[in-house]
Design a protein around this motif. Sequence first.
Motif, PDB file in Angstrom:
ATOM      1  N   LEU A 147       0.805  -1.213   0.000  1.00 39.68           N
ATOM      2  CA  LEU A 147       0.000   0.000   0.000  1.00 39.68           C
ATOM      3  C   LEU A 147       0.842   1.268   0.000  1.00 39.68           C
ATOM      4  N   HIS A 148       2.132   1.137   0.291  1.00 36.35           N
ATOM      5  CA  HIS A 148       2.989   2.318   0.349  1.00 36.35           C
ATOM      6  C   HIS A 148       4.390   1.922  -0.111  1.00 36.35           C
ATOM      7  N   PRO A 149       4.709   2.137  -1.380  1.00 37.45           N
ATOM      8  CA  PRO A 149       5.999   1.666  -1.930  1.00 37.45           C
ATOM      9  C   PRO A 149       7.226   2.303  -1.306  1.00 37.45           C
ATOM     10  N   ASP A 150       7.049   3.343  -0.491  1.00 41.21           N
ATOM     11  CA  ASP A 150       8.190   3.954   0.180  1.00 41.21           C
ATOM     12  C   ASP A 150       8.505   3.259   1.506  1.00 41.21           C
ATOM     13  N   ILE A 151       7.623   2.360   1.961  1.00 37.71           N
ATOM     14  CA  ILE A 151       7.791   1.654   3.227  1.00 37.71           C
ATOM     15  C   ILE A 151       8.177   0.205   2.941  1.00 37.71           C
ATOM     16  N   LEU A 152       9.147  -0.309   3.674  1.00 41.74           N
ATOM     17  CA  LEU A 152       9.678  -1.640   3.396  1.00 41.74           C
ATOM     18  C   LEU A 152      10.186  -2.295   4.671  1.00 41.74           C
ATOM     19  N   LEU A 153      10.413  -3.599   4.609  1.00 42.62           N
ATOM     20  CA  LEU A 153      11.111  -4.309   5.673  1.00 42.62           C
ATOM     21  C   LEU A 153      12.604  -4.080   5.464  1.00 42.62           C
ATOM     22  N   ARG A 154      13.294  -3.642   6.499  1.00 41.55           N
ATOM     23  CA  ARG A 154      14.699  -3.264   6.326  1.00 41.55           C
ATOM     24  C   ARG A 154      15.530  -4.447   5.805  1.00 41.55           C
ATOM     25  N   THR A 155      16.422  -4.152   4.874  1.00 39.36           N
ATOM     26  CA  THR A 155      17.283  -5.183   4.286  1.00 39.36           C
ATOM     27  C   THR A 155      18.630  -5.275   4.988  1.00 39.36           C
ATOM     28  N   HIS A 156      18.932  -4.321   5.843  1.00 41.58           N
ATOM     29  CA  HIS A 156      20.150  -4.332   6.652  1.00 41.58           C
ATOM     30  C   HIS A 156      19.945  -3.394   7.842  1.00 41.58           C
ATOM     31  N   THR A 157      20.754  -3.579   8.867  1.00 41.90           N
ATOM     32  CA  THR A 157      20.613  -2.717  10.052  1.00 41.90           C
ATOM     33  C   THR A 157      21.401  -1.416   9.894  1.00 41.90           C
ATOM     34  N   SER A 158      21.885  -1.141   8.690  1.00 43.16           N
ATOM     35  CA  SER A 158      22.541   0.148   8.423  1.00 43.16           C
ATOM     36  C   SER A 158      21.569   1.305   8.641  1.00 43.16           C
ATOM     37  N   SER A 159      20.272   1.030   8.529  1.00 43.08           N
ATOM     38  CA  SER A 159      19.276   2.081   8.777  1.00 43.08           C
ATOM     39  C   SER A 159      19.408   2.631  10.192  1.00 43.08           C
ATOM     40  N   LEU A 160      19.846   1.793  11.139  1.00 44.05           N
ATOM     41  CA  LEU A 160      20.060   2.267  12.510  1.00 44.05           C
ATOM     42  C   LEU A 160      21.251   3.212  12.583  1.00 44.05           C
ATOM     43  N   GLN A 161      22.250   2.994  11.737  1.00 41.32           N
ATOM     44  CA  GLN A 161      23.388   3.912  11.688  1.00 41.32           C
ATOM     45  C   GLN A 161      22.932   5.290  11.223  1.00 41.32           C
ATOM     46  N   VAL A 162      22.056   5.310  10.205  1.00 45.08           N
ATOM     47  CA  VAL A 162      21.542   6.585   9.705  1.00 45.08           C
ATOM     48  C   VAL A 162      20.767   7.301  10.807  1.00 45.08           C
ATOM     49  N   ARG A 163      19.899   6.578  11.488  1.00 46.18           N
ATOM     50  CA  ARG A 163      19.106   7.193  12.553  1.00 46.18           C
ATOM     51  C   ARG A 163      20.008   7.743  13.663  1.00 46.18           C
TER      52      ARG A 163
END
Length: 341
Positions: free
Chosen positions: A157-173
């Motif tokens: 329903l929202h192509p900008d939302i996804l299940l994270r493919t790596h925990t690098s997203s935590l580094q960005v946060r």
Amino acid sequence: MSNIDKIKAELEQFGIDSLENLEQFRLKFLTKKSELQELLSEIKNVAPEERKNFGQQVNELKQKAQQMYEEFKTKMEFQAVKANNIIDATRPSTAISTGSMHPISIMMNEVCEIFEKIGFSTVSGPDVEDDWHVFTALNFPEEHPARDMQDTFFVELHPDILLRTHTSSLQVRTMEKQQPPIRVICPGRVFRNEAITSRAHCIFHQVEGLYIAENVSFAEMKQTLLYFARQMFGEETKIRLRPSYFPFTEPSAEMDISCNICGGKGCALCKHTGWVEILGCGMVDPNVLENCGIDSTKYSGFAFGLGIERMTMLKYRTNDIRLYFENDVRFLQQFKAAGDL
């Protein structure tokens, strides 16, 4: 045989809702004067060729009646105890099998503890992420194949939302909220749209690390990872870094360790090379720093990421990643001693 069918129907239709009914059931089906017992006494009058089948059916019917009686008896006794709030201390207890920590959790904790000893803090975050934190901020170009549905689980329903493919997203946060110096590790579960085999799964776990400060060098990264490898696999462990490519680091490398099974001589696990790849690493790309609001002319840093399943398979010498997701108690109980340490 018609009598067998008749008694079977009576057995199935008999209603037991009180202790009186339970006693009637016992008298009708389980005593020496019951209809079932009379059937057994008639076996001598059955034709020889049918005698075996007749006896087997009567015995099965008797066992079913006995089982029903025991089940209803236990139920009635429990209801009576519950109604009167009585605890029967003479009743046998139900054995409780103790669980154990999952091998993935054991390995995750061990990895985190090693890095925490040298100043890294542990951070956590959501499994469901947005495109910015998983791809764009980490310097993934628009046409990168990881953005394709073949590799990533997007929310329909929202192509900008996804299940994270790596925990690098935590580094960005972390970089968005905190200015250097930053020294964190990011453990967690990740998801990729891959076929499930003995060596790959669509769900797995990672621990990623990030160190940002002034004048951070490639040599510091190498020494940090050498320390980790020797803490995890023994003081004799050697490492080597091979050039590689990741969108968020430059230069980038894959790190191998000397095989701890064959001692570097060559075996099936290391594909007879003497080396086993365990993680990817590199110096954080200046674009990533700038995307997160950090001055890349003043600060530098390194990042690394390792797969927990591969580390667990290497440490415990298992050959099928699917074992970690089947929840087979027989398999998991083998790690009880390790989880108690």
